[in-house]
Design an enzyme around this catalytic site. Sequence first.
Site, PDB file in Angstrom:
ATOM      1  N   GLU A 239       0.361  -0.718   0.041  1.00 40.01           N
ATOM      2  CA  GLU A 239       0.185  -0.613   0.140  1.00 40.01           C
ATOM      3  C   GLU A 239       0.821   1.078   0.253  1.00 40.01           C
ATOM      4  O   GLU A 239       1.898   1.174  -0.090  1.00 40.01           O
ATOM      5  CB  GLU A 239      -1.211   0.288   0.781  1.00 40.01           C
ATOM      6  CG  GLU A 239       0.023  -0.185   2.672  1.00 40.01           C
ATOM      7  CD  GLU A 239      -0.503   0.772   3.684  1.00 40.01           C
ATOM      8  OE1 GLU A 239      -0.716   2.272   2.998  1.00 40.01           O
ATOM      9  OE2 GLU A 239      -0.286   0.189   4.499  1.00 40.01           O
TER      10      GLU A 239
ATOM     11  N   LYS B 229      -4.354  -1.221  13.915  1.00 43.42           N
ATOM     12  CA  LYS B 229      -3.256  -0.091  14.425  1.00 43.42           C
ATOM     13  C   LYS B 229      -3.593  -0.139  16.328  1.00 43.42           C
ATOM     14  O   LYS B 229      -5.287  -0.215  16.941  1.00 43.42           O
ATOM     15  CB  LYS B 229      -3.502   0.592  13.751  1.00 43.42           C
ATOM     16  CG  LYS B 229      -2.135   0.971  12.306  1.00 43.42           C
ATOM     17  CD  LYS B 229      -2.118   1.919  11.028  1.00 43.42           C
ATOM     18  CE  LYS B 229      -3.375   2.338  11.184  1.00 43.42           C
ATOM     19  NZ  LYS B 229      -3.377   1.839   9.596  1.00 43.42           N
TER      20      LYS B 229
ATOM     21  N   LYS C 197      -4.977  11.048   0.472  1.00 43.08           N
ATOM     22  CA  LYS C 197      -4.952   9.493   0.615  1.00 43.08           C
ATOM     23  C   LYS C 197      -6.303   8.753   0.946  1.00 43.08           C
ATOM     24  O   LYS C 197      -7.930   9.672   1.264  1.00 43.08           O
ATOM     25  CB  LYS C 197      -5.180  10.130   2.525  1.00 43.08           C
ATOM     26  CG  LYS C 197      -5.929   8.124   3.215  1.00 43.08           C
ATOM     27  CD  LYS C 197      -5.320   8.616   4.926  1.00 43.08           C
ATOM     28  CE  LYS C 197      -6.589   7.584   5.580  1.00 43.08           C
ATOM     29  NZ  LYS C 197      -6.829   7.841   6.813  1.00 43.08           N
TER      30      LYS C 197
ATOM     31  N   ASP D 220     -16.316   6.097  13.887  1.00 42.89           N
ATOM     32  CA  ASP D 220     -15.563   6.041  12.604  1.00 42.89           C
ATOM     33  C   ASP D 220     -15.235   4.692  12.733  1.00 42.89           C
ATOM     34  O   ASP D 220     -14.431   4.086  13.596  1.00 42.89           O
ATOM     35  CB  ASP D 220     -14.327   6.656  13.402  1.00 42.89           C
ATOM     36  CG  ASP D 220     -13.439   7.387  11.976  1.00 42.89           C
ATOM     37  OD1 ASP D 220     -13.896   6.516  10.954  1.00 42.89           O
ATOM     38  OD2 ASP D 220     -12.635   7.920  12.169  1.00 42.89           O
TER      39      ASP D 220
ATOM     40  N   VAL E 291      -5.508   0.684   2.807  1.00 45.75           N
ATOM     41  CA  VAL E 291      -5.847  -1.394   2.479  1.00 45.75           C
ATOM     42  C   VAL E 291      -6.760  -1.206   1.695  1.00 45.75           C
ATOM     43  O   VAL E 291      -7.182  -1.782   1.060  1.00 45.75           O
ATOM     44  CB  VAL E 291      -5.995  -1.843   4.153  1.00 45.75           C
ATOM     45  CG1 VAL E 291      -6.135  -2.865   4.148  1.00 45.75           C
ATOM     46  CG2 VAL E 291      -5.200  -0.864   4.510  1.00 45.75           C
TER      47      VAL E 291
ATOM     48  N   SER F 142     -12.757   2.079   9.668  1.00 48.02           N
ATOM     49  CA  SER F 142     -12.097   2.188   8.392  1.00 48.02           C
ATOM     50  C   SER F 142     -13.355   1.178   7.340  1.00 48.02           C
ATOM     51  O   SER F 142     -13.501   0.161   8.085  1.00 48.02           O
ATOM     52  CB  SER F 142     -11.332   1.442   8.657  1.00 48.02           C
ATOM     53  OG  SER F 142      -9.907   1.616   7.563  1.00 48.02           O
ATOM     54  N   ALA F 143     -12.851   1.912   5.962  1.00 45.54           N
ATOM     55  CA  ALA F 143     -13.154   1.177   5.331  1.00 45.54           C
ATOM     56  C   ALA F 143     -12.538  -0.100   4.824  1.00 45.54           C
ATOM     57  O   ALA F 143     -12.735  -1.118   3.894  1.00 45.54           O
ATOM     58  CB  ALA F 143     -13.263   1.991   4.011  1.00 45.54           C
ATOM     59  N   ASP F 144     -11.424  -0.226   4.923  1.00 51.87           N
ATOM     60  CA  ASP F 144     -10.852  -1.712   5.120  1.00 51.87           C
ATOM     61  C   ASP F 144     -11.281  -2.822   5.534  1.00 51.87           C
ATOM     62  O   ASP F 144     -11.236  -3.588   4.950  1.00 51.87           O
ATOM     63  CB  ASP F 144      -9.245  -1.468   6.450  1.00 51.87           C
ATOM     64  CG  ASP F 144      -8.387  -0.386   6.031  1.00 51.87           C
ATOM     65  OD1 ASP F 144      -8.553   0.669   4.815  1.00 51.87           O
ATOM     66  OD2 ASP F 144      -6.861  -0.304   6.735  1.00 51.87           O
TER      67      ASP F 144
END
Length: 297
Positions: free
Chosen positions: A25, A156, A85, A135, A105, A137-139
């Site tokens: 990435e 993370k 980003k 919130d 990612v 992540s779209a990951d």
Amino acid sequence: MRVSVRIRPSIQDALQRGDAVVALESTVISHGLPRPHNLALARRLEHTVRDAGAVPATVGVIRGELVVGLDDDDLDYLANHDVAKASLWNLAALVARGESAGTTVATTLHGASLAGIRVFATGGIGGVHDPTSFDESADLSALARYGLIVVCAGAKSILNVAATRERLETLGVPIIGYRSDRLAGFYVPTTAYPVAARCDSPEEVAGAFEAQQALSLGTGLVLSNPVSEGLEPSELAAWTSQAKAEATAQGRHGHALTPYLLARLAELSEGRSVETNTRLLVENAKLASEVARALCR
Ligand code: PSU
Ligand code: MN
């Protein structure tokens, strides 16, 4: 019609020959690590993959094209300019405006999947932040949508790891622990959370992935690889709560939150978080290459 996805010919050739290819990435280059570490790391990851007998394909957005297989000028550009980003929710807008961006990612999974790459190495996946903020992540949804192996050191550690793990379970994404029964903790080798299964060799991981494909599950597979040497857990906890409190006080949220927290941890730890992040990224790139090779045999 505009052509917005470009797969570098050398990557296409490698895939056609059946060679091992590993996607990397680029948000970690544009937003994850400070200059000049970021460019050095980008190059080092590509070297690591080559040394391990695979072909690296770093993904990014360059002047309005989603590129699979960045060249050295592209890496330099993303490392040394203030670029965007690119996640899945803003990718089309960035491409339409002809912008350049690091890919998260989620977006790297999209590019790698279009190219037909099966293995991808990153540092730590995105996940659920403070659950009351909604919130996420779209990951996470991307891991459910694209059928790749994602080698990471867990989620993370700035995230709510328990909630992130639950969400992956809901989405049907298996987490395999590499030589570990517990989910890796990014900056620290382990968390308290169990994984779905454990694998002790690249061949075993390839076997689990092949079973998943044979079952037509369609989802990705998270390969959790504990960092060999991490930060001290109590120190990390103190730095993390300080960074989070500052982020809240300054009203930082959404896609700006992860980069802010990582940068603040780098300051508070006097560079030790960057050192650990670099270590785990290199270790993940190496393992991903071994798994990609096992899949080719
Ligand atoms: N791993 C790292 N450093 C990073 C990231 C991963 O070691 O900076 C990036 C990845 O690109 C990941 C993104 O997809 O952080 C998550 O951002 P968000 O929470 O806004 O989706
Ligand atoms: Mn988010």
